[in-house]
Design a protein around this motif. Structure first.
Motif, PDB file in Angstrom:
ATOM      1  N   PHE A  25       0.827  -1.207   0.000  1.00 29.65           N
ATOM      2  CA  PHE A  25       0.000   0.000   0.000  1.00 29.65           C
ATOM      3  C   PHE A  25       0.866   1.264   0.000  1.00 29.65           C
ATOM      4  O   PHE A  25       0.540   2.241  -0.669  1.00 29.65           O
ATOM      5  CB  PHE A  25      -0.960   0.006   1.201  1.00 29.65           C
ATOM      6  CG  PHE A  25      -2.313  -0.567   0.871  1.00 29.65           C
ATOM      7  CD1 PHE A  25      -3.050  -0.057  -0.189  1.00 29.65           C
ATOM      8  CD2 PHE A  25      -2.851  -1.607   1.615  1.00 29.65           C
ATOM      9  CE1 PHE A  25      -4.307  -0.589  -0.509  1.00 29.65           C
ATOM     10  CE2 PHE A  25      -4.090  -2.140   1.302  1.00 29.65           C
ATOM     11  CZ  PHE A  25      -4.818  -1.627   0.246  1.00 29.65           C
ATOM     12  N   LEU A  29       0.639   4.049  -2.887  1.00 29.43           N
ATOM     13  CA  LEU A  29       0.356   5.465  -2.609  1.00 29.43           C
ATOM     14  C   LEU A  29       1.433   6.359  -3.200  1.00 29.43           C
ATOM     15  O   LEU A  29       1.129   7.400  -3.785  1.00 29.43           O
ATOM     16  CB  LEU A  29       0.257   5.685  -1.096  1.00 29.43           C
ATOM     17  CG  LEU A  29      -1.068   5.246  -0.478  1.00 29.43           C
ATOM     18  CD1 LEU A  29      -1.002   5.319   1.038  1.00 29.43           C
ATOM     19  CD2 LEU A  29      -2.207   6.114  -1.000  1.00 29.43           C
ATOM     20  N   GLU A  32       1.091   6.316  -7.030  1.00 31.08           N
ATOM     21  CA  GLU A  32      -0.127   7.020  -7.450  1.00 31.08           C
ATOM     22  C   GLU A  32       0.094   8.524  -7.380  1.00 31.08           C
ATOM     23  O   GLU A  32      -0.401   9.285  -8.217  1.00 31.08           O
ATOM     24  CB  GLU A  32      -1.308   6.624  -6.559  1.00 31.08           C
ATOM     25  CG  GLU A  32      -1.988   5.354  -7.011  1.00 31.08           C
ATOM     26  CD  GLU A  32      -3.169   4.992  -6.142  1.00 31.08           C
ATOM     27  OE1 GLU A  32      -3.317   5.579  -5.045  1.00 31.08           O
ATOM     28  OE2 GLU A  32      -3.938   4.106  -6.548  1.00 31.08           O
ATOM     29  N   ASP A  33       0.841   8.933  -6.360  1.00 27.16           N
ATOM     30  CA  ASP A  33       1.140  10.365  -6.212  1.00 27.16           C
ATOM     31  C   ASP A  33       1.966  10.856  -7.396  1.00 27.16           C
ATOM     32  O   ASP A  33       1.717  11.920  -7.944  1.00 27.16           O
ATOM     33  CB  ASP A  33       1.884  10.582  -4.893  1.00 27.16           C
ATOM     34  CG  ASP A  33       1.851  12.040  -4.490  1.00 27.16           C
ATOM     35  OD1 ASP A  33       0.753  12.642  -4.599  1.00 27.16           O
ATOM     36  OD2 ASP A  33       2.901  12.567  -4.101  1.00 27.16           O
ATOM     37  N   LYS A  85     -14.349  -9.201   4.249  1.00 26.56           N
ATOM     38  CA  LYS A  85     -13.553  -7.993   4.494  1.00 26.56           C
ATOM     39  C   LYS A  85     -12.062  -8.227   4.302  1.00 26.56           C
ATOM     40  O   LYS A  85     -11.330  -7.297   3.983  1.00 26.56           O
ATOM     41  CB  LYS A  85     -13.846  -7.457   5.894  1.00 26.56           C
ATOM     42  CG  LYS A  85     -15.266  -6.903   5.979  1.00 26.56           C
ATOM     43  CD  LYS A  85     -15.607  -6.479   7.377  1.00 26.56           C
ATOM     44  CE  LYS A  85     -17.075  -6.059   7.439  1.00 26.56           C
ATOM     45  NZ  LYS A  85     -17.543  -5.958   8.817  1.00 26.56           N
ATOM     46  N   THR A  86     -11.617  -9.462   4.510  1.00 24.65           N
ATOM     47  CA  THR A  86     -10.179  -9.695   4.367  1.00 24.65           C
ATOM     48  C   THR A  86      -9.750  -9.687   2.899  1.00 24.65           C
ATOM     49  O   THR A  86      -8.578  -9.498   2.604  1.00 24.65           O
ATOM     50  CB  THR A  86      -9.764 -11.034   4.989  1.00 24.65           C
ATOM     51  OG1 THR A  86     -10.606 -12.054   4.486  1.00 24.65           O
ATOM     52  CG2 THR A  86      -9.852 -10.987   6.489  1.00 24.65           C
ATOM     53  N   GLU A  88     -11.070  -7.605   0.626  1.00 20.52           N
ATOM     54  CA  GLU A  88     -11.222  -6.260   0.068  1.00 20.52           C
ATOM     55  C   GLU A  88      -9.893  -5.541  -0.153  1.00 20.52           C
ATOM     56  O   GLU A  88      -9.646  -5.048  -1.267  1.00 20.52           O
ATOM     57  CB  GLU A  88     -12.173  -5.438   0.949  1.00 20.52           C
ATOM     58  CG  GLU A  88     -13.616  -5.867   0.760  1.00 20.52           C
ATOM     59  CD  GLU A  88     -14.581  -5.199   1.723  1.00 20.52           C
ATOM     60  OE1 GLU A  88     -15.784  -5.354   1.543  1.00 20.52           O
ATOM     61  OE2 GLU A  88     -14.116  -4.524   2.662  1.00 20.52           O
ATOM     62  N   PRO A  89      -9.027  -5.476   0.866  1.00 15.09           N
ATOM     63  CA  PRO A  89      -7.738  -4.800   0.604  1.00 15.09           C
ATOM     64  C   PRO A  89      -6.911  -5.526  -0.457  1.00 15.09           C
ATOM     65  O   PRO A  89      -6.187  -4.900  -1.226  1.00 15.09           O
ATOM     66  CB  PRO A  89      -7.028  -4.820   1.966  1.00 15.09           C
ATOM     67  CG  PRO A  89      -7.804  -5.704   2.830  1.00 15.09           C
ATOM     68  CD  PRO A  89      -9.163  -5.872   2.259  1.00 15.09           C
ATOM     69  N   ASP A  92      -8.322  -4.502  -3.759  1.00 14.88           N
ATOM     70  CA  ASP A  92      -8.049  -3.075  -3.935  1.00 14.88           C
ATOM     71  C   ASP A  92      -6.595  -2.883  -4.385  1.00 14.88           C
ATOM     72  O   ASP A  92      -6.312  -2.129  -5.314  1.00 14.88           O
ATOM     73  CB  ASP A  92      -8.293  -2.355  -2.603  1.00 14.88           C
ATOM     74  CG  ASP A  92      -8.326  -0.851  -2.771  1.00 14.88           C
ATOM     75  OD1 ASP A  92      -8.971  -0.390  -3.735  1.00 14.88           O
ATOM     76  OD2 ASP A  92      -7.702  -0.138  -1.961  1.00 14.88           O
ATOM     77  N   ARG A  95      -6.285  -4.027  -8.086  1.00 11.88           N
ATOM     78  CA  ARG A  95      -6.829  -3.056  -9.046  1.00 11.88           C
ATOM     79  C   ARG A  95      -5.880  -1.899  -9.243  1.00 11.88           C
ATOM     80  O   ARG A  95      -5.558  -1.504 -10.371  1.00 11.88           O
ATOM     81  CB  ARG A  95      -8.162  -2.510  -8.507  1.00 11.88           C
ATOM     82  CG  ARG A  95      -9.391  -3.246  -8.938  1.00 11.88           C
ATOM     83  CD  ARG A  95     -10.638  -2.451  -8.587  1.00 11.88           C
ATOM     84  NE  ARG A  95     -10.702  -2.090  -7.170  1.00 11.88           N
ATOM     85  CZ  ARG A  95     -11.255  -2.854  -6.236  1.00 11.88           C
ATOM     86  NH1 ARG A  95     -11.794  -4.007  -6.551  1.00 11.88           N
ATOM     87  NH2 ARG A  95     -11.275  -2.451  -4.977  1.00 11.88           N
ATOM     88  N   ARG A  96      -5.436  -1.345  -8.115  1.00 16.41           N
ATOM     89  CA  ARG A  96      -4.596  -0.148  -8.205  1.00 16.41           C
ATOM     90  C   ARG A  96      -3.237  -0.471  -8.804  1.00 16.41           C
ATOM     91  O   ARG A  96      -2.678   0.315  -9.573  1.00 16.41           O
ATOM     92  CB  ARG A  96      -4.470   0.483  -6.824  1.00 16.41           C
ATOM     93  CG  ARG A  96      -5.800   1.071  -6.390  1.00 16.41           C
ATOM     94  CD  ARG A  96      -5.888   1.292  -4.907  1.00 16.41           C
ATOM     95  NE  ARG A  96      -5.204   2.510  -4.492  1.00 16.41           N
ATOM     96  CZ  ARG A  96      -5.305   3.012  -3.255  1.00 16.41           C
ATOM     97  NH1 ARG A  96      -6.038   2.406  -2.359  1.00 16.41           N
ATOM     98  NH2 ARG A  96      -4.662   4.104  -2.942  1.00 16.41           N
TER      99      ARG A  96
END
Lengths: 156, 269
Positions: A25, A29, A32-33, A85-86, A88-89, A92, A95-96
């Motif tokens: 992550f 981040l 992506e920035d 829920k486990t 989902e990240p 995510d 995808r990113r």
């Protein structure tokens, strides 16, 4: 006695998995920035008065695997239903990461933007257990990279 | 208006719930649900036991064998001898509703099981372990005790519960293993059942040989043995502590006034 080993694997999987996820992550981040000014849109056409000097298909794909901890928790969740829920990240991140790779593909070829971006996913069957298990999930991002004709490039 | 590229907001697609909280909630909640289901099913097994007589059960399971059981050949000498021993022991239980069948499970782990329809399963490991016919007779008598008290149906009913749990948990088709392991494990929850089966086993052995010498020798050996800790741990997981068990049986035999010395019948193998 019989539950000791799986429990240990579960704990190891949790700690390693959490650590790797956190690191991924952070990397996402940061990248992506860096890519922030680069237009990535899902329109399938360009605005009327814009012209492209060249265009091409660009894609980014990533294959992710489920760790044991997530798998077990999702298995429990599967008994009663609801949001896994486990996972989902996990998705995510996928995808990113796929979109970031697509952007990197476009940039490395000198394009200005990506239009008509689509995401696709497919399950990779596990070779064991007669293909019933899931080895991982592929996330594919693809789109049409466009190099604007010079006046638009200047206008940017 | 000037467009300013901004980072999208974090956390839209990811739940805030900490994975450990999620895990804890699921484990505690599901355990509670399964405990409730298990209690209800165990109660239903008792209801079924009340309505289905042992004779009906024997008819229903006539010729039945667990699918995952690896048995030895029909002509195996130890199988024939064990079957003959069971047939002899059953003479001391005249109104037995079952036609007892013996099968030998090709497993190294010493154990014996009572399954519906009068099926007695002993493992190769047990036959290797016993040193005299008296020891073996007691183990078989103990299993007959389970049939007498119909513990085997209770164990199977509970086994189904546990196998559903295993299958649901792992998403795997392990129903067969579940029934087998549950049949073994869940008995340890009921020491009273084991003690009653022990009493019956002793009674049968006493009637057969006129004494109970060597009946609990197997457990004394296991109780005092430290080098085979793995075997011991395995066995303890399905049956009460061997040392305690031998002591309890000794006391029981003294109370009943059964002779604790007498001639030992050797095994033919």
């Amino acid at each position: 006695m019989n539950f000791g080993m799986p429990l240990l694997i579960l704990m190891i999987a949790y700690f390693i998995g959490t650590h790797l996820e956190k690191r991924h992550f952070q990397s996402i981040l940061k990248r992506e920035d860096e890519a922030r000014g680069f237009p990535v849109v899902s329109f399938d056409t360009m605005p009327d008065n814009w012209t492209a000097s060249r265009s091409d298909l660009v894609s980014g794909s990533v294959v992710i695997s489920l760790d044991y901890f997530k798998r077990v928790i999702a298995g429990l969740r599967g008994l009663i239903g609801g949001r896994i829920k486990t996972y989902e990240p996990l998705l995510d991140r996928a995808r990113r990461e796929a979109v970031l790779r697509m952007i990197e593909d476009a940039r490395s070829q000198g394009y200005d933007a990506v239009f008509n971006v689509r995401l696709e996913t497919s399950r990779l069957a596990n070779a064991t257990r007669n293909g019933k298990g899931t080895a991982g999930v592929e996330m594919l991002a693809y789109g049409t990279a466009v190099k604007f004709a010079s006046r638009f490039a200047n206008a940017q | 208006m000037r467009f300013v590229a901004r980072q999208p907001k974090e956390g839209i697609n990811v739940s805030d719930t900490h994975p450990l909280v999620e895990a804890g909630t699921l484990v505690v909640g599901l355990t509670a649900i399964f405990v409730i289901i298990a209690v209800v099913l165990i109660f239903m097994v008792e209801v079924v036991l009340y309505f289905v007589s042992a004779e009906d059960e024997a008819k229903l399971f006539d010729g039945w064998l667990p699918e995952d059981l690896v048995t030895v050949s029909y002509t195996d000498e130890r199988l024939l001898e064990t079957q003959a021993l069971v047939d002899r022991l059953v003479l001391h239980w005249p109104d037995a509703p079952y036609e007892f069948r013996v099968e030998i499970d090709d497993s190294e782990q010493a154990n014996a099981m009572a399954l519906p329809g009068g099926l007695v399963i002993v493992t190769q490991g047990l036959l290797d372990e016993v040193e005299s016919e008296n020891e073996l007779a007691f183990v078989l008598g103990h299993e007959l005790g389970h049939f007498k008290n119909r513990d085997h149906v209770r164990a199977l009913g509970r086994g189904v519960v546990l196998s559903i749990f295993f299958a649901a948990l792992t998403g795997n088709d392990v129903a067969g293993i579940g029934i087998k392991s549950a049949d073994l494990t869940l008995r340890s929850f009921s020491r009273r059942q084991e003690a009653r089966a022990d009493d019956f086993g002793l009674q049968v052995v006493n009637s057969e040989y006129g004494h109970v010498n060597e009946a609990w020798h197997l457990f004394e050996r296991w109780g005092g043995k430290d080098d085979s800790i793995i075997d011991l741990v395995k066995y303890l997981s399905t049956h009460p502590d061997s040392g305690d068990r031998a002591a309890t049986m000794k006391r029981h035999a003294e109370e009943k006034g059964w002779q604790s010395d007498g001639e030992i019948t050797p095994l033919s193998w």
